[in-house]
Design a protein around this motif. Sequence first.
Motif, PDB file in Angstrom:
ATOM      1  N   LYS A 130       0.578  -1.224  -0.432  1.00 41.69           N
ATOM      2  CA  LYS A 130      -0.335   0.128  -0.143  1.00 41.69           C
ATOM      3  C   LYS A 130       0.546   1.531   0.106  1.00 41.69           C
ATOM      4  O   LYS A 130       1.550   1.730   0.660  1.00 41.69           O
ATOM      5  CB  LYS A 130      -1.230   0.292   1.166  1.00 41.69           C
ATOM      6  N   ALA A 131       0.771   1.832  -1.364  1.00 36.71           N
ATOM      7  CA  ALA A 131       1.992   2.960  -1.243  1.00 36.71           C
ATOM      8  C   ALA A 131       1.892   3.844  -0.360  1.00 36.71           C
ATOM      9  O   ALA A 131       2.938   4.972   0.546  1.00 36.71           O
ATOM     10  CB  ALA A 131       1.500   3.928  -2.898  1.00 36.71           C
ATOM     11  N   GLU A 132      -0.128   4.205   0.341  1.00 40.73           N
ATOM     12  CA  GLU A 132       0.219   5.984   1.479  1.00 40.73           C
ATOM     13  C   GLU A 132       0.826   4.922   2.862  1.00 40.73           C
ATOM     14  O   GLU A 132       1.376   5.870   3.504  1.00 40.73           O
ATOM     15  CB  GLU A 132      -1.494   6.075   1.585  1.00 40.73           C
ATOM     16  N   LYS A 133       0.585   3.419   3.126  1.00 46.26           N
ATOM     17  CA  LYS A 133       1.020   3.298   4.243  1.00 46.26           C
ATOM     18  C   LYS A 133       2.884   3.040   4.536  1.00 46.26           C
ATOM     19  O   LYS A 133       2.928   3.392   5.324  1.00 46.26           O
ATOM     20  CB  LYS A 133       0.772   1.722   4.313  1.00 46.26           C
ATOM     21  N   GLU A 134       3.281   2.417   3.171  1.00 46.20           N
ATOM     22  CA  GLU A 134       4.601   2.908   2.419  1.00 46.20           C
ATOM     23  C   GLU A 134       5.207   3.735   2.761  1.00 46.20           C
ATOM     24  O   GLU A 134       6.581   3.688   3.633  1.00 46.20           O
ATOM     25  CB  GLU A 134       5.027   1.777   1.737  1.00 46.20           C
ATOM     26  N   HIS A 135       4.895   4.643   2.516  1.00 48.21           N
ATOM     27  CA  HIS A 135       5.814   5.742   2.661  1.00 48.21           C
ATOM     28  C   HIS A 135       5.296   6.637   4.257  1.00 48.21           C
ATOM     29  O   HIS A 135       6.444   7.629   3.979  1.00 48.21           O
ATOM     30  CB  HIS A 135       4.953   7.408   2.011  1.00 48.21           C
ATOM     31  N   GLU A 136       4.825   6.085   4.681  1.00 51.03           N
ATOM     32  CA  GLU A 136       4.585   6.787   6.549  1.00 51.03           C
ATOM     33  C   GLU A 136       5.948   5.694   6.725  1.00 51.03           C
ATOM     34  O   GLU A 136       6.075   6.068   6.971  1.00 51.03           O
ATOM     35  CB  GLU A 136       3.243   6.427   7.064  1.00 51.03           C
ATOM     36  N   ASN A 137       5.837   4.843   6.282  1.00 50.69           N
ATOM     37  CA  ASN A 137       7.125   4.016   7.162  1.00 50.69           C
ATOM     38  C   ASN A 137       8.189   4.094   6.500  1.00 50.69           C
ATOM     39  O   ASN A 137       8.868   4.251   7.715  1.00 50.69           O
ATOM     40  CB  ASN A 137       6.236   2.162   6.534  1.00 50.69           C
TER      41      ASN A 137
ATOM     42  N   THR B 296      13.406   8.845   9.152  1.00 50.31           N
ATOM     43  CA  THR B 296      13.970   9.684  10.586  1.00 50.31           C
ATOM     44  C   THR B 296      14.163   9.446  12.031  1.00 50.31           C
ATOM     45  O   THR B 296      15.304   9.499  12.938  1.00 50.31           O
ATOM     46  CB  THR B 296      11.938  10.183  11.999  1.00 50.31           C
ATOM     47  N   PHE B 297      14.276   7.613  12.220  1.00 55.42           N
ATOM     48  CA  PHE B 297      14.685   6.495  12.896  1.00 55.42           C
ATOM     49  C   PHE B 297      16.627   6.699  12.925  1.00 55.42           C
ATOM     50  O   PHE B 297      17.751   6.892  13.751  1.00 55.42           O
ATOM     51  CB  PHE B 297      14.228   5.438  13.521  1.00 55.42           C
ATOM     52  N   MET B 298      16.426   6.505  11.232  1.00 59.82           N
ATOM     53  CA  MET B 298      17.814   6.165  11.206  1.00 59.82           C
ATOM     54  C   MET B 298      19.058   7.511  11.115  1.00 59.82           C
ATOM     55  O   MET B 298      20.164   7.139  11.131  1.00 59.82           O
ATOM     56  CB  MET B 298      17.978   5.048   9.561  1.00 59.82           C
ATOM     57  N   ASP B 299      18.625   8.102  10.433  1.00 58.10           N
ATOM     58  CA  ASP B 299      19.147   9.088  10.335  1.00 58.10           C
ATOM     59  C   ASP B 299      19.209   9.816  11.696  1.00 58.10           C
ATOM     60  O   ASP B 299      21.128  10.308  12.070  1.00 58.10           O
ATOM     61  CB  ASP B 299      18.107  10.582   9.905  1.00 58.10           C
TER      62      ASP B 299
ATOM     63  N   ILE C 259       6.496  14.118  18.835  1.00 58.52           N
ATOM     64  CA  ILE C 259       7.070  13.437  20.259  1.00 58.52           C
ATOM     65  C   ILE C 259       8.348  13.145  20.028  1.00 58.52           C
ATOM     66  O   ILE C 259       8.844  12.110  19.112  1.00 58.52           O
ATOM     67  CB  ILE C 259       5.779  12.843  20.591  1.00 58.52           C
ATOM     68  N   THR C 260       9.558  13.063  21.381  1.00 61.68           N
ATOM     69  CA  THR C 260      10.605  12.370  21.683  1.00 61.68           C
ATOM     70  C   THR C 260       9.836  11.150  22.397  1.00 61.68           C
ATOM     71  O   THR C 260       9.313  10.723  22.930  1.00 61.68           O
ATOM     72  CB  THR C 260      10.868  12.866  22.209  1.00 61.68           C
ATOM     73  N   ARG C 261      10.563  10.343  21.002  1.00 62.36           N
ATOM     74  CA  ARG C 261      10.373   8.862  21.047  1.00 62.36           C
ATOM     75  C   ARG C 261      12.088   8.014  21.765  1.00 62.36           C
ATOM     76  O   ARG C 261      13.051   8.635  21.568  1.00 62.36           O
ATOM     77  CB  ARG C 261      10.159   7.797  20.857  1.00 62.36           C
ATOM     78  N   PHE C 262      12.303   7.061  22.574  1.00 59.45           N
ATOM     79  CA  PHE C 262      13.495   6.209  22.018  1.00 59.45           C
ATOM     80  C   PHE C 262      13.019   5.304  21.904  1.00 59.45           C
ATOM     81  O   PHE C 262      12.289   3.962  21.635  1.00 59.45           O
ATOM     82  CB  PHE C 262      14.024   6.094  23.732  1.00 59.45           C
ATOM     83  N   GLY C 263      14.197   4.381  21.065  1.00 58.26           N
ATOM     84  CA  GLY C 263      14.155   3.008  20.708  1.00 58.26           C
ATOM     85  C   GLY C 263      13.637   2.738  19.556  1.00 58.26           C
ATOM     86  O   GLY C 263      12.832   3.100  18.975  1.00 58.26           O
ATOM     87  N   VAL C 264      14.677   1.270  19.550  1.00 59.41           N
ATOM     88  CA  VAL C 264      13.856   0.268  18.093  1.00 59.41           C
ATOM     89  C   VAL C 264      12.547   0.441  18.228  1.00 59.41           C
ATOM     90  O   VAL C 264      11.748  -1.137  17.503  1.00 59.41           O
ATOM     91  CB  VAL C 264      14.580  -0.622  17.299  1.00 59.41           C
ATOM     92  N   ASP C 265      12.493  -0.399  20.030  1.00 63.75           N
ATOM     93  CA  ASP C 265      11.345  -1.116  20.185  1.00 63.75           C
ATOM     94  C   ASP C 265      10.143  -0.772  19.840  1.00 63.75           C
ATOM     95  O   ASP C 265       9.532  -1.527  19.233  1.00 63.75           O
ATOM     96  CB  ASP C 265      11.860  -1.462  21.313  1.00 63.75           C
ATOM     97  N   ARG C 266       9.751   0.110  19.661  1.00 59.56           N
ATOM     98  CA  ARG C 266       8.416   1.097  19.591  1.00 59.56           C
ATOM     99  C   ARG C 266       8.262   1.145  17.792  1.00 59.56           C
ATOM    100  O   ARG C 266       6.917   0.997  17.224  1.00 59.56           O
ATOM    101  CB  ARG C 266       8.344   2.482  20.165  1.00 59.56           C
ATOM    102  N   LEU C 267       9.018   1.368  17.423  1.00 56.61           N
ATOM    103  CA  LEU C 267       8.943   1.156  15.758  1.00 56.61           C
ATOM    104  C   LEU C 267       8.934  -0.487  15.613  1.00 56.61           C
ATOM    105  O   LEU C 267       8.423  -0.655  14.436  1.00 56.61           O
ATOM    106  CB  LEU C 267      10.657   1.839  14.947  1.00 56.61           C
ATOM    107  N   ILE C 268       9.384  -1.056  15.887  1.00 55.08           N
ATOM    108  CA  ILE C 268       8.717  -2.857  15.796  1.00 55.08           C
ATOM    109  C   ILE C 268       7.773  -2.997  16.000  1.00 55.08           C
ATOM    110  O   ILE C 268       6.265  -3.483  15.439  1.00 55.08           O
ATOM    111  CB  ILE C 268      10.510  -3.669  16.430  1.00 55.08           C
ATOM    112  N   SER C 269       7.441  -3.022  16.950  1.00 59.70           N
ATOM    113  CA  SER C 269       6.356  -2.664  18.137  1.00 59.70           C
ATOM    114  C   SER C 269       4.881  -2.141  16.950  1.00 59.70           C
ATOM    115  O   SER C 269       3.938  -2.652  16.523  1.00 59.70           O
ATOM    116  CB  SER C 269       5.527  -1.888  19.179  1.00 59.70           C
ATOM    117  N   LYS C 270       5.027  -0.769  16.181  1.00 61.16           N
ATOM    118  CA  LYS C 270       4.282  -0.609  15.282  1.00 61.16           C
ATOM    119  C   LYS C 270       4.513  -0.759  14.000  1.00 61.16           C
ATOM    120  O   LYS C 270       3.678  -0.591  12.820  1.00 61.16           O
ATOM    121  CB  LYS C 270       4.087   0.955  14.751  1.00 61.16           C
TER     122      LYS C 270
END
Length: 792
Positions: free
Chosen positions: A67-74, A80-83, A214-225
Amino acid sequence: MELPVILKESTSPQWPAGQGKKEAPSHLISASRAYQRIKVDHKVNSVYFNDGQRRIDWVLTYKVSKKAEKEHENAEKRKTFMDSLRGLNKVEIEEQYAEDSIDKMTNFIKIHVPWKTLLQYAEIMKFNMPIIEEELITDYKFMDPEPTRNFHNPFKLDNPYLKKDDNPHYTCVFKNSAIHKFLIEERDTFFTSAQRSTIADYIIKRVEYKEDDITRFGVDRLISKGFFDKSFPLHDGTLDDSIPIHAPFNDRQLLRQEWGRLGRWYKFQPLDLIRKYFGEKIAIYFAWLEFYTGMLIPAAILGIVCFFYGLFTIDNNTAANEICNASFQKLFYMCPLCDERCPYWELKSTCNYAKAQHLFDNGFTVFLAIFMSLWATLFLEFWKRRQVRLAFEWHLLNYESEEEPIRPQYEAECNEQSFRINPITGHKEPYFAPAKRFPRYVISDISIAFMICLVLAAVFGVIIYRLGITFLLLRTDNVLVNQVASIFASITAAAINLIVIMLLGTVYRNLAYKLTDWEQYRTQSEYDSAFTVKMFLFEFVNYYSSLFYIAFFKGTFSGSPNNYNRSLFGLRQQECTGGCLVELGIQLAIIMVGKQALNNILQFIGPKIKNWIARFSIDKHEDEKTSVPVMEEDENLQQLGPQGLFFQYLKMVIQFGFITLFVAAFPLAPFFALLNNIIEIRVDAYNYITQFQRPLAVRVRNIGAWYDILDSISKIAVVTNAFVIAVTSDFIPKMVYRYKINDGNMNGYVNFSLSSFEVSQFPVKEAPLANLSGALGYTEPYCRLVDISNIA
């Protein structure tokens, strides 16, 4: 300030002379170094970047959404995380896109921790590393006596690549400012692959990034999402069967050869290599399991002796002979087991149960129960000694909880105002005030109490089932059905109880995770301890409640024929027709042996099936001549999870309860536990090496809260075994009859143990109906009751 120094005897794998520098400590020498002359294709089966120099210390994976829209968000979230990760300048990154992967779907992000970062975080995480010192001038035999050094020990590991290093070395907590004092022979081998991955994990779980301002921490949240799929360290290369068995290419292959094979069931485990490869937490679990299994040997032997003693003396069992003797048939007509529809019955019908009871309830059983109570205490004391020795050998003797890193989830939960100065270290750290935790603790305790009540309600439901099914079977006109009614109810109730145990265990497990996460514990050890206590309280009630009911409550409050207890929906409470000890043994055997067999089958087959399904997409694209890279192989392996080791402990501690709390009812329990554990060690080892992604190495100095739980069980076991012998078994009534009433023999004991009831006293709605099919031609004015407590 002077560095704290710990005296350490290194026992990690030592490779044969001529394949490494002699002066290097063994834990710096790896299998891959020993075979550095073997050519390695770094671009295929490699744990390195494409340049063949930088090691892959961590891997992140993701798949592009259709899904293009979802992939754009992902993609935006990942960018953002990798930067932010790149902005730290702590790691080096290399990406492999889907078109370069064999499955053509998975994208890989390879992370390498450079030397400078390793040194910085080794100090932050307080790694113990070897320092430059002269070899200790001491008698090594005095430190570790081996009186059997010159004798062949068939249980000892004899692989030359697991040779023990006889040169102890000093170690201390790493300090970057004192790097010149540390024994750094080569940068590539100073830190083990497990230590490197631990540092990589520490970094990526604490990366600060923005998500919706919002300030977030760590990769775990990104995996859960779902922005990333997986995050894991690599195994040390492939398990290449083409490598000769005597020449392992890496530590993983060495572990597979010497540890992860059922053919090595009689060998000791290579604990130092396990510790080096998987970390102390996993190593100390397998050390404990090995020690526990070894301690089961004398208990299993005594259990077998108890069983065979009963088997060989069964013909001399006077009570069983009297029950089975046809000449006593008219003397032992028993009162009906239900109202109206149940006929009088012969005690002789329980002949087989009486003989079976003697197999477990004999003179040797008392000695076994006493022995197991002492065994449990000695096991814990000996393990405490072994545990301290391992802590000494593994640099953990002075390891304190303050040295343990703070959980990233705890750091993320604390806002800018939630900081304090640590009273021990004097450093600023995140702090979650007790006032904020207290309401969470209260709600957690209420939730746990509710779930325990739910388990008790399930046990109550099984009791009602027992009563109902027995009532229905006894009211049939079939004599055979009447005879097997009680045993059928016991077996089916035990099976239902096992199913209920498994289902409720799954529900409670998910609840315990959420509650423990919500309570916000500072370190992983604190988190694990809280989760352990929650789960075990539930599992204790879940697994043992039915056993306590049969042992101490079933039939106790049934009443007499003219005054039966009908507090449960008007039904008569169940009695132990063939003896409660036999039913307790059946229940214990079904739950314990059935659970162990099912777990071992699922544990061996389950990961294989899941990995085969995961590899299906790779196999469709894989050329027969193409080797699958380690990174892509590992991506399709199962993840152990942060609490994966917890459930291994839980199984064994539940088993420990089975063999100590009710061993008097099932003396063969230690034997079945021993067989299970021998298989369990090798199946677990096989799964860790071949079926699971490499778990994160974690430092611990002991088995944590499990020791206190085992200690509590061992204390309860003294009481339960005493009550099983005193209340559930016939041991004390038989001794009283033999030595106080009947001058040293057991003749007439059955008649003594049965009370009498005048049939004319039956209430109208309880008396047996006339002309029942299969009814005895009964003309006696009284019937007999099984329960000795009813003797007037």
